[in-house]
Write an enzyme that holds these catalytic residues in place. Structure first.
Site, PDB file in Angstrom:
ATOM      1  CE1 TYR A  50     -27.466  22.561   8.461  1.00 10.62           C
ATOM      2  CE2 TYR A  50     -26.162  24.472   7.883  1.00 10.62           C
ATOM      3  CZ  TYR A  50     -26.239  23.148   8.249  1.00 10.62           C
ATOM      4  OH  TYR A  50     -25.079  22.416   8.408  1.00 10.62           O
ATOM      5  CG  LEU A 190     -17.284  25.902  19.818  1.00  9.48           C
ATOM      6  CD1 LEU A 190     -18.236  27.072  20.110  1.00  9.48           C
ATOM      7  CD2 LEU A 190     -15.880  26.213  20.320  1.00  9.48           C
ATOM      8  CB  ILE A 228     -17.911  26.569  10.039  1.00  2.83           C
ATOM      9  CG1 ILE A 228     -18.014  25.024  10.087  1.00  2.83           C
ATOM     10  CG2 ILE A 228     -17.251  27.036   8.747  1.00  2.83           C
ATOM     11  CD1 ILE A 228     -18.963  24.429   9.054  1.00  2.83           C
ATOM     12  CB  SER A 231     -22.133  32.579  18.264  1.00  2.00           C
ATOM     13  OG  SER A 231     -22.760  33.233  19.364  1.00  2.00           O
ATOM     14  CG  ASN A 240     -16.858  31.793  18.679  1.00  2.00           C
ATOM     15  OD1 ASN A 240     -16.415  31.667  19.817  1.00  2.00           O
ATOM     16  ND2 ASN A 240     -18.078  31.402  18.345  1.00  2.00           N
TER      17      ASN A 240
HETATM   18  P1  NDP Z   1     -20.825  24.665  17.582  1.00  2.00           P
HETATM   19  O1  NDP Z   1     -19.836  23.645  18.015  1.00  2.00           O
HETATM   20  O2  NDP Z   1     -20.347  25.804  16.777  1.00  2.00           O
HETATM   21  O3  NDP Z   1     -21.572  25.180  18.871  1.00  2.00           O
HETATM   22  C1  NDP Z   1     -22.638  26.065  18.816  1.00  2.00           C
HETATM   23  C2  NDP Z   1     -23.130  26.278  20.221  1.00  2.00           C
HETATM   24  O4  NDP Z   1     -22.078  26.818  21.015  1.00  2.00           O
HETATM   25  C3  NDP Z   1     -24.281  27.211  20.293  1.00  2.00           C
HETATM   26  O5  NDP Z   1     -25.141  26.757  21.311  1.00  2.00           O
HETATM   27  C4  NDP Z   1     -23.637  28.543  20.719  1.00  2.00           C
HETATM   28  O6  NDP Z   1     -24.556  29.283  21.497  1.00  2.00           O
HETATM   29  C5  NDP Z   1     -22.469  28.085  21.550  1.00  2.00           C
HETATM   30  N1  NDP Z   1     -21.317  28.976  21.443  1.00  2.00           N
HETATM   31  C6  NDP Z   1     -20.813  29.528  20.327  1.00  2.00           C
HETATM   32  N2  NDP Z   1     -19.739  30.288  20.600  1.00  2.00           N
HETATM   33  C7  NDP Z   1     -19.567  30.200  21.932  1.00  2.00           C
HETATM   34  C8  NDP Z   1     -18.611  30.769  22.818  1.00  2.00           C
HETATM   35  N3  NDP Z   1     -17.654  31.555  22.362  1.00  2.00           N
HETATM   36  N4  NDP Z   1     -18.706  30.454  24.145  1.00  2.00           N
HETATM   37  C9  NDP Z   1     -19.690  29.657  24.608  1.00  2.00           C
HETATM   38  N5  NDP Z   1     -20.614  29.089  23.805  1.00  2.00           N
HETATM   39  C10 NDP Z   1     -20.557  29.360  22.472  1.00  2.00           C
HETATM   40  O7  NDP Z   1     -22.004  23.862  16.894  1.00  2.00           O
HETATM   41  P2  NDP Z   1     -22.820  23.675  15.582  1.00  2.00           P
HETATM   42  O8  NDP Z   1     -23.383  22.344  15.808  1.00  2.00           O
HETATM   43  O9  NDP Z   1     -23.713  24.755  15.241  1.00  2.00           O
HETATM   44  O10 NDP Z   1     -21.728  23.544  14.409  1.00  2.00           O
HETATM   45  C11 NDP Z   1     -21.229  24.664  13.729  1.00  2.00           C
HETATM   46  C12 NDP Z   1     -21.661  24.661  12.272  1.00  2.00           C
HETATM   47  O11 NDP Z   1     -21.227  23.466  11.632  1.00  2.00           O
HETATM   48  C13 NDP Z   1     -23.163  24.642  12.059  1.00  2.00           C
HETATM   49  O12 NDP Z   1     -23.764  25.875  12.308  1.00  2.00           O
HETATM   50  C14 NDP Z   1     -23.252  24.190  10.625  1.00  2.00           C
HETATM   51  O13 NDP Z   1     -22.981  25.273   9.759  1.00  2.00           O
HETATM   52  C15 NDP Z   1     -22.135  23.153  10.580  1.00  2.00           C
HETATM   53  N6  NDP Z   1     -22.657  21.777  10.767  1.00  2.00           N
HETATM   54  C16 NDP Z   1     -22.575  20.930   9.702  1.00  2.00           C
HETATM   55  C17 NDP Z   1     -23.043  19.635   9.799  1.00  2.00           C
HETATM   56  C18 NDP Z   1     -22.928  18.725   8.634  1.00  2.00           C
HETATM   57  O14 NDP Z   1     -23.504  17.633   8.657  1.00  2.00           O
HETATM   58  N7  NDP Z   1     -22.208  19.092   7.596  1.00  2.00           N
HETATM   59  C19 NDP Z   1     -23.676  19.126  11.025  1.00  2.00           C
HETATM   60  C20 NDP Z   1     -23.694  20.102  12.113  1.00  2.00           C
HETATM   61  C21 NDP Z   1     -23.180  21.373  11.966  1.00  2.00           C
HETATM   62  P3  NDP Z   1     -24.861  30.849  21.199  1.00  2.00           P
HETATM   63  O15 NDP Z   1     -25.553  30.915  19.873  1.00  2.00           O
HETATM   64  O16 NDP Z   1     -25.723  31.251  22.346  1.00  2.00           O
HETATM   65  O17 NDP Z   1     -23.524  31.543  21.183  1.00  2.00           O
END
Ligand code: NDP
Length: 273
Positions: A50, A190, A228, A231, A240
């Site tokens: 990251y 999400l 996890i 945002s 959240n």
């Molecule tokens: P999420 O499913 O958590 O979604 C993140 C997105 O949703 C962002 O665009 C965020 O925008 C938006 N969002 C967050 N909260 C809200 C809300 N309450 N209402 C509306 N929109 C919202 O996605 P990620 O892909 O980031 O996954 C979460 C975590 O999982 C990652 O950060 C990482 O730590 C982990 N991960 C691990 C992987 C692996 O291979 N082990 C691969 C991918 C992710 P905004 O910032 O504008 O709120």
């Protein structure tokens, strides 16, 4: 405020709900970490790939929350698998975060074509014995991968962090994890917003006065998963976390299960190397 804990199979406790740092720009990471801890989170999901481990460490140090109250996860990236390389990768992560050890170190992907995840797992076992990491686990492992590392070492990962959201519910892996005492941790919980409009989600949101994101996160908790979400907005982090004053009924959980579509947002672990 903070969250229930899940018992890990090595005697430690994992906060069930945390926040992730994927795609959080390095120059915003310390702020996001501080805001997350101030909101009440006690679990932070990072990874070397990251590119923001230094910001993670800076956020921890500049927060009034004590280090020993926070559960910090990071991960070994694919091109660092293998004994010497993993040892060096872990040392480098610890140096970037600025900690003598982390709470949980994961193998980020199995990378089956590399053929090195067993050696990498044995290295994490040794690093745990040396106190460099408190707990060890994996990410994106399939049942067959888990069977290899457990069968060869007898050491069961504390958790497997996998893509899991309403359109990819991972029933087979969850059942295997439950039988083995492995916590399931949901990444991209999400589902990139793809289910925010789905009828079962909307119905709970309307009944409980919650947002679609809150309904989906609550669903993860009721499945027994650690989750996890990410945002970069303080309001999103707070939203959240605000999921402990309602629950989905059995009928609502059943309706959510109809959203399964076998649809990944990320790579298939069988093909990602
Ligand atoms: P999420 O499913 O958590 O979604 C993140 C997105 O949703 C962002 O665009 C965020 O925008 C938006 N969002 C967050 N909260 C809200 C809300 N309450 N209402 C509306 N929109 C919202 O996605 P990620 O892909 O980031 O996954 C979460 C975590 O999982 C990652 O950060 C990482 O730590 C982990 N991960 C691990 C992987 C692996 O291979 N082990 C691969 C991918 C992710 P905004 O910032 O504008 O709120």
């Amino acid at each position: 405020m903070a969250t229930a804990g899940l018992a890990l199979n090595d005697g430690k406790t994992l906060p069930q709900l945390g926040f992730g740092l994927w795609q959080v720009p390095e120059d915003q990471t310390a702020r996001v970490v501080r805001e997350g801890l101030a909101a009440g989170y006690r679990l932070i999901d990072g990874a070397a790939i990251y590119g923001n481990e230094a910001g993670l460490g800076e956020g921890l140090r500049s927060s009034p929350v004590a280090r020993d109250e926070v559960f910090v996860t990071t991960k070994v990236w694919n091109d660092r698998q293998g004994t010497a390389s993993t040892r060096k990768a872990v040392e480098e992560s610890l140096a970037r975060i600025g900690l003598p050890s982390v709470d949980l170190m994961l193998i980020h992907w199995p990378c089956p074509e590399r053929g090195m995840f067993l050696e990498t797992w044995k290295t994490l076992i040794a690093l745990r014995e040396e106190g460099k990491v408190a707990s060890i686990g994996v990410s994106n492992f399939r049942v067959a991968d888990l069977e290899v590392i457990i069968g060869e070492t007898g050491v069961v990962p504390v958790l497997n962090q996998i893509e899991l959201h309403p359109r990819l519910q991972q029933a087979e892996l969850r059942a295997f994890h439950a039988a083995q005492g492995i916590v399931t941790q949901s990444w991209t919980p999400l589902g990139q917003g793809r289910c925010f409009e789905a009828a079962p989600v909307r119905a709970v949101a309307a009944r409980a006065g919650k947002s679609p994101a809150q309904v989906i996160l609550r669903w993860h908790l009721q499945l027994g998963c650690s989750v996890i979400p990410r945002s970069t907005r303080a309001a999103g982090l707070a939203e959240n976390l605000d999921i402990f004053d309602f629950s989905l009924t059995e009928a609502e959980m059943a309706a959510m299960s109809t959203l399964e579509a076998g649809e990944r947002t990320g790579p298939d672990p069988a093909e990602f190397n």
